[in-house]
Write a protein that holds these residues in place. Structure first.
Motif, PDB file in Angstrom:
ATOM      1  N   TRP A 279      -4.376  27.221  41.732  1.00 54.52           N
ATOM      2  CA  TRP A 279      -4.708  28.259  42.714  1.00 54.52           C
ATOM      3  C   TRP A 279      -3.599  29.312  42.694  1.00 54.52           C
ATOM      4  CZ3 TRP A 279      -1.739  29.359  47.185  1.00 54.52           C
ATOM      5  CH2 TRP A 279      -2.268  30.372  47.982  1.00 54.52           C
ATOM      6  N   CYS A 280      -2.346  28.880  42.689  1.00 54.24           N
ATOM      7  CA  CYS A 280      -1.231  29.843  42.768  1.00 54.24           C
ATOM      8  C   CYS A 280      -1.154  30.746  41.547  1.00 54.24           C
ATOM      9  CB  CYS A 280       0.093  29.122  43.011  1.00 54.24           C
ATOM     10  SG  CYS A 280       0.438  27.744  41.896  1.00 54.24           S
ATOM     11  N   HIS A 281      -1.343  30.201  40.371  1.00 49.99           N
ATOM     12  CA  HIS A 281      -1.287  30.973  39.125  1.00 49.99           C
ATOM     13  C   HIS A 281      -2.444  30.541  38.236  1.00 49.99           C
ATOM     14  CE1 HIS A 281       2.792  32.267  40.107  1.00 49.99           C
ATOM     15  NE2 HIS A 281       3.117  31.000  40.326  1.00 49.99           N
ATOM     16  N   ILE A 324      -3.099  21.277  47.196  1.00 52.12           N
ATOM     17  CA  ILE A 324      -3.954  22.453  47.342  1.00 52.12           C
ATOM     18  C   ILE A 324      -3.458  23.593  46.443  1.00 52.12           C
ATOM     19  CG2 ILE A 324      -4.467  24.310  49.002  1.00 52.12           C
ATOM     20  CD1 ILE A 324      -6.112  21.988  49.667  1.00 52.12           C
ATOM     21  N   CYS A 325      -2.150  23.758  46.361  1.00 53.36           N
ATOM     22  CA  CYS A 325      -1.596  24.920  45.660  1.00 53.36           C
ATOM     23  C   CYS A 325      -1.710  24.790  44.139  1.00 53.36           C
ATOM     24  CB  CYS A 325      -0.131  25.109  46.055  1.00 53.36           C
ATOM     25  SG  CYS A 325       0.601  26.607  45.385  1.00 53.36           S
ATOM     26  N   HIS A 326      -1.280  23.663  43.615  1.00 51.70           N
ATOM     27  CA  HIS A 326      -1.335  23.464  42.163  1.00 51.70           C
ATOM     28  C   HIS A 326      -1.722  22.009  41.866  1.00 51.70           C
ATOM     29  CE1 HIS A 326       2.820  23.870  43.740  1.00 51.70           C
ATOM     30  NE2 HIS A 326       2.924  22.614  43.322  1.00 51.70           N
ATOM     31  N   GLY A 327      -2.873  21.654  42.384  1.00 54.60           N
ATOM     32  CA  GLY A 327      -3.357  20.287  42.181  1.00 54.60           C
ATOM     33  C   GLY A 327      -4.878  20.240  42.196  1.00 54.60           C
TER      34      GLY A 327
HETATM   35 ZN   LIG Z   1       1.288  26.290  43.288  1.00 53.17          ZN
END
Ligand SMILES: [Zn+2]
Length: 407
Positions: A279-281, A324-327
């Motif tokens: 999600w972040c990148h 949530i961010c990178h999973g």
């Molecule tokens: Zn992330």
């Protein structure tokens, strides 16, 4: 590259899953995928409520000392947001009460922070505080949080991105206007920040090929957390002038045109490393933004690009991380969002597949050291708080929203 994610060996479609599971006995992952949704959603609910209690124990109940990290991202506010989500599903007042206590502690802990966003700042504390107070019927507390929110001052040198910048403040404004009522935060207040974002985006773009461009810590990021995808996403929730709409569309078209041949998106302008599917990148955050564009503008090209990005997430998004961010939890929301917009049950199947992978395997893979449980293992954005939030969303999948990003 292969070591960042598990190869996705699950059947690509619901029909294939049915056929495969018919040949297998025992409760394996494939078997789970063929369960009626009602049965499965009860499993998600049970698992979520069990883990929710563990998250509260680990991040709040046994801490017994002042909150160190108050943020939604990795701190106590993430637990509060999770409890609020649980309350919306179960109507359990205990969840709402503990949630309210945590927000109060976050309020105290954030006094000197100076951060102004929803995910990493005070705007999140006051916005969630206000909404929780409304549900608790506490008018005085609601008024206090709203006053605190309205007193937030945006520093002149604030970046524009979502986690620490103007974008993240504006998102909190939209959250309040949705949950408390239209014009809770005036359009004049929001307009001032929108103007700043557009102005600095045009300046940084310098009439280049992309109409809007931004920097965070010296890098021109593209992703949802620090870059174009996140900023465009927030702008699409705002009232924009015609020329601003064209700049947002142009920026998204520039991103689509310059994505990697694989369909994934670079983490920053000019980067040739096709590695991150987070999600972040990368594709997942961009996909959610493109879906918002499809919803707001109605253009088929944005929907098609979102579907393409979803394909990348299906193939390379079964990450060896849970959050949530990178999973995997965050990546699952791409399918939920595709499902919500298109009504196509194949996307619901894919959301179900990713969520079932977590339900069936995450615990074991983490304990064997084959999967990373997160630097903050109980947090919402990095840890199992994220799995729990996702499982609660899986109960009513057409209502699911990526926390802190989709409204
Ligand atoms: Zn992330």
């Amino acid at each position: 590259m292969a070591d960042r994610f598990f190869p996705n060996e699950m059947p690509d479609t619901a029909v294939e899953a049915e056929e495969t599971s018919a040949q297998i006995s025992g409760e394996t992952l494939i078997k789970l995928l063929s369960f009626p949704y009602e049965t499965l959603s009860q499993q998600f609910k049970r698992a979520a409520l069990d883990v929710k209690d563990a998250v509260v124990r680990e991040t709040w109940a046994i801490a017994g000392k002042p909150v160190q990290d108050y943020t939604l991202y990795t701190g106590a506010l993430g637990t509060a947001f999770l409890l609020f989500k649980a309350y919306q599903i179960t109507n359990n007042r205990d969840d709402l009460n503990v949630c309210s206590e945590i927000v109060k502690a976050c309020d105290s802990a954030s006094v000197t922070s100076g951060r102004v966003t929803f995910i990493c700042g005070q705007a999140g504390v006051y916005a969630i505080g206000a909404v929780v107070a409304k549900h608790a019927g506490d008018e005085r507390l609601l008024g206090r949080y709203l006053t605190q929110f309205k007193e937030i001052k945006l520093p002149k040198d604030l970046p524009n991105e979502l986690l620490y910048g103007r974008g993240g403040f504006l998102w909190a404004c939209s959250f309040l206007n949705k949950h408390i009522g239209k014009d809770t935060i005036s359009s004049a207040r929001m307009r001032a920040a929108v103007k700043e974002i557009i102005k600095s985006g045009r300046e940084m773009a310098k009439k280049g090929r992309c109409p809007l461009m931004y920097e965070w810590h010296g890098k021109k990021y593209w992703g949802a957390a620090h870059g174009l995808a996140g900023i465009m996403h927030v702008l699409m929730h705002m009232e924009l002038k015609a020329d601003e709409v064209e700049d947002v569309k142009g920026t998204l078209r520039y991103m689509i045109k310059n994505r990697f041949p694989s369909g994934n998106y670079p983490s920053s302008e000019g980067s040739e490393s096709d590695r991150l599917v987070h999600w972040c990148h990368g594709a997942p955050g961009v996909a959610l933004t493109l879906l918002k564009a499809a919803e707001v503008f109605g253009d088929k090209e944005f929907l098609q690009a979102a579907v393409d990005a979803g394909e990348v997430v299906w193939n390379r998004g079964l990450l060896k991380r849970v959050g949530i961010c990178h999973g995997i939890s965050g990546n699952t929301y791409v399918f939920l969002s595709l499902y919500r917009l298109t009504g196509n049950v194949e996307f619901l199947y894919r959301a179900k597949a990713f969520a079932c992978f977590l339900l069936n395997r995450a615990h074991r893979l983490i304990s064997k050291g084959k999967m990373h449980g997160g630097d903050r293992p109980y947090s919402l954005f990095e840890g199992i708080g994220g799995i729990t939030y996702l499982f609660l969303d899986m109960i009513e999948p057409s209502e699911a929203r990526f926390p802190g990003y989709e409204l």
